[in-house]
Design an enzyme around this catalytic site. Structure first.
Site, PDB file in Angstrom:
ATOM      1  CD  GLU A 143      19.554  32.756  50.728  1.00 51.33           C
ATOM      2  OE1 GLU A 143      20.016  32.607  52.347  1.00 51.33           O
ATOM      3  OE2 GLU A 143      18.226  32.728  50.579  1.00 51.33           O
ATOM      4  CD  GLU A 294      19.399  29.448  47.474  1.00 50.50           C
ATOM      5  OE1 GLU A 294      18.325  29.332  48.898  1.00 50.50           O
ATOM      6  OE2 GLU A 294      20.415  29.616  47.732  1.00 50.50           O
TER       7      GLU A 294
HETATM    8  C1  GAL Z   1      18.507  29.348  51.154  1.00 48.66           C
HETATM    9  C2  GAL Z   1      20.375  28.913  51.132  1.00 48.66           C
HETATM   10  C3  GAL Z   1      20.413  27.381  50.900  1.00 48.66           C
HETATM   11  C4  GAL Z   1      19.226  26.328  51.404  1.00 48.66           C
HETATM   12  C5  GAL Z   1      18.214  27.510  51.386  1.00 48.66           C
HETATM   13  C6  GAL Z   1      16.821  26.362  52.503  1.00 48.66           C
HETATM   14  O1  GAL Z   1      18.195  30.498  52.126  1.00 48.66           O
HETATM   15  O2  GAL Z   1      20.502  30.208  50.601  1.00 48.66           O
HETATM   16  O3  GAL Z   1      21.490  27.098  51.082  1.00 48.66           O
HETATM   17  O4  GAL Z   1      20.233  26.772  53.035  1.00 48.66           O
HETATM   18  O5  GAL Z   1      17.283  28.102  51.904  1.00 48.66           O
HETATM   19  O6  GAL Z   1      15.609  26.567  52.208  1.00 48.66           O
END
Ligand code: GAL
Length: 674
Positions: A143, A294
């Protein structure tokens, strides 16, 4: 194959527990894990001492469980020894504060030394795992988000401007620096800010941020590419809920094999249309299928209220992303670290390593994906309608919104909503594309540009050629006001398209309250019934007509106001196509009517009123697959146009109607392909 998996952090757990983790994943039909993206301090505990054996063993164990691996390069979280020894790698926030160790992302994305240190660790990983058949891809960093405002980065910005403008005279001219005595007589005088600066500077700063992240990424791609198998992809997971405008997503993903993003709900529940739009938006970055790298296993930890998604909603969300072109869904995260900033975040197993309640829902999704594997292989959405979106326009408006109510995500959503319904009813998707890219516009029947604020002469020519060849182009409010330097176009809106359109914007207004739209006295197009058509809000442009060939489709009804009786929506046939200009934001129903009017070739909705049901279709060499999702709270019966087989049902007989419970999903294939 559509993959299912999770972010797994073996470095946080005793090795003796890994097999149990992987067995549980396998039992849930998971077949991919992402590892390593925050493991720098474990991979290189001190400078030059690399410890990769543990990762090798983790990858080998995953392979035993038929779980493939994506390696994240650990460059989003430099270790403490690095920051301590090389303080010049630290970034500076916009407020002038140096960042420090203790969270993550303390590095300066432009620092040559930081990039060198990244290259060293990435090379180690690539040499060790680049030929490993169980490694299927690489994620660079995590990110990309925080730019730096330190003096050395500012010097790079000044060099960037020098390369672009060549002379200060040119820069002063394009930025109109005579205004407020901003004229620069030396490159080193140019500031670097991200608020309240000259709009030309602000736009160039965004270009600089994009170029800098792109070269940060390029430095790692150049290390990886020669050392890894050609079958291993390179991506990065894009955050900011997909919509962030820190930098240009089209440009960053251009250098990657695959676009991937992080799709979180946060507080509340799935906003179905918005999430559909965001997934279509992501698909548009490379105009191909993508990964959800994710997503949340039921809840997050960073929202004001971290409520859980309803039972079934996590699965429905996953199917929605697949319907819009996702080829993988990975949960963040498998198991939460015992300590660290995200102890409360949703996970699939608890700190004891045993399943949490969401595990069985994700396992059900895993089963779904096994049942649909062959049907979904090689498929993706098709679109004949595209929304035009580009970052220069986004930025130009956001630097000076003129009304706080002009929220571009909402504006895009307002246009997307009816278009998606029109498209879905025809088994199609909506593409959201950058018109300045190499995309062949002729593949679309209808292009809609809600806020195409920046239109260069080159883009105008491309759009006009599309119309002449038979396309329909609807320009929305604020179109063509600026050029590529964020200068006002000397011609009235839509700038370089005004002449061809035969109409222009006489004046624009920020609205305090909605205004009525009505049919003109002598309507040239039968919009709907005579009289009041509906309302419009937020923004209104008074159009003036220069050509008798122009058709006035709607006028403002604003007694005593500037807009009264003035055209709001006009259109004109050019060549084999049609160009239209809509100077305001009509209410959803009216906008739907206008869009249907401008695209008579698209038939009406198949299931009017059944808003809870989302229908997505993916096409491939062996036919089509339709995904139906009930996002509502009531069971719904859906008549099918022809007999279909539900791949998720134990009943193999083709059916002509399906009933979906709340959060229910059906994956249907036409009878003939079986
Ligand atoms: C994302 C990040 C992850 C984790 C996640 C939690 O933005 O890439 O490492 O922090 O959020 O929601």
């Amino acid at each position: 194959m559509v993959r299912l998996g999770a972010a797994w952090y073996p470095e946080q757990w005793p090795e003796a527990q890994w097999d149990h983790d992987l067995q549980l994943m396998q039992d849930a039909h998971m077949n991919v894990v992402r590892v390593g993206e925050f493991a720098w301090s474990t991979l290189e505990p001190s400078e030059g001492r690399f410890e990769l054996d543990w990762l090798d063993r983790a990858i080998a164990l995953a392979a035993k469980h038929h779980i493939a691996v994506v390696i994240g390069t650990p460059t989003d979280a430099p270790p403490a020894w690095l920051t301590e020894k090389y303080p010049d790698t630290l970034g500076m926030n916009a407020d002038g504060q140096w960042r420090q160790h203790g969270e993550r992302r303390q590095f300066n994305y432009a620092s040559p030394r930081y990039r060198q240190l990244c290259a060293l660790i990435v090379a180690q990983l690539a040499r060790r795992f680049g030929q490993n058949p169980n490694v299927i891809g690489w994620q660079i960093g995590n990110e990309y988000s925080d730019e730096s405002f330190d003096p050395s980065t500012r010097a790079l910005f000044q060099q960037f401007l020098r390369d672009k403008y060549k002379t200060l005279n040119n820069l002063n001219h394009q930025w109109s620096t005579a205004y407020w005595s901003q004229t620069y007589t030396s490159w080193s005088q140019i500031p670097m800010k991200n608020s309240n600066e000259n709009p030309g500077l602000l736009l160039d700063h965004k270009h600089f941020v994009t170029a800098t992240w792109r070269s940060f990424q390029r430095a790692q791609i150049d290390v990886l590419r020669p050392l890894i198998l050609p079958t291993q992809f390179i991506t990065t997971n894009i955050g900011g809920l997909g919509w962030s405008d820190n930098w240009d997503h089209y440009a960053i993903t251009a250098d990657l094999d695959l676009a991937s993003w992080d799709d979180y709900v946060g507080q509340g529940h799935l906003d179905v249309t918005r999430n559909a739009m965001l997934n279509d938006f992501v698909r548009g970055w490379k105009r191909q299928n993508f990964w959800v790298m994710e997503t949340e296993p039921g809840s997050v930890n960073w929202a004001p209220v971290n409520n859980a998604l309803w039972p079934g909603e996590t699965r429905a969300l996953a199917w929605q992303t697949i319907g819009h072109g996702a080829d993988a869904v990975l949960y963040w995260q498998w198991r939460s670290a015992l300590n660290g900033q995200e102890q409360y975040h949703g996970a699939i197993v608890g700190p004891d390593g045993e399943p949490l309640p969401i595990y069985s829902e994700i396992a059900q999704l895993g089963k779904d994906l096994e049942l649909t594997r062959d049907a979904l292989a090689g498929t993706g959405p098709h679109a004949k309608i595209a929304i035009l979106h580009d970052y220069d326009s986004r930025w130009a408006i956001d630097f000076q919104p003129f009304t706080k109510d002009y929220d571009q995500e909402q504006v895009l959503l307002r246009f997307y909503q009816p278009l998606e319904k029109i498209a879905a009813a025809n088994g199609q998707a909506v593409d959201i594309i950058d018109p300045t890219s190499s995309v062949d516009l002729a593949r679309y029947k209808l292009l809609v540009a809600p806020s195409l604020n920046v239109i260069s002469a080159e883009l105008a020519a491309k759009l006009l050629a599309y119309v002449r060849q038979g396309g329909t182009l609807i320009l929305g409010p604020r179109s063509g006001m600026k050029d590529e330097f964020n200068s006002l176009n000397p011609q009235r809106q839509p700038g370089p398209l005004a002449e061809a359109l035969g109409a222009k914007v006489g004046q624009y207004y920020a609205l305090e309250k909605p205004v009525q739209l009505s049919n003109p006295d002598h309507p040239t197009v039968p919009v709907t019934t005579p009289g009041v058509l509906g309302t419009a809000d937020t923004w209104a442009e008074q159009l003036s007509i220069d050509s008798p060939a122009m058709e006035i489709n709607a006028i403002y009804d604003d007694p005593g106001g500037w807009l009264d009786g003035k055209p709001a929506f006009v259109s004109r046939a050019i060549g084999k196509g049609l160009i239209a200009y809509l100077g305001t934001l009509p209410d959803p129903k009216l906008l739907h009517t206008f869009l249907m009017l401008s695209s008579p070739q698209v038939p009406k909705l198949v299931f009017p009123g059944q808003d809870a049901i989302e229908q997505c279709t993916r096409y491939g060499p062996s036919g089509s697959v339709s995904i139906y999702i009930n996002h509502g709270s009531e069971a719904v019966s859906i008549p099918l146009q022809r007999p279909m087989r539900n791949l998720l049902s134990s009943n193999a007989t083709p059916v002509s109607e399906i009933t979906l419970p709340p959060q229910g999903v059906a994956v249907l294939v036409p009878e003939k392909t079986q």
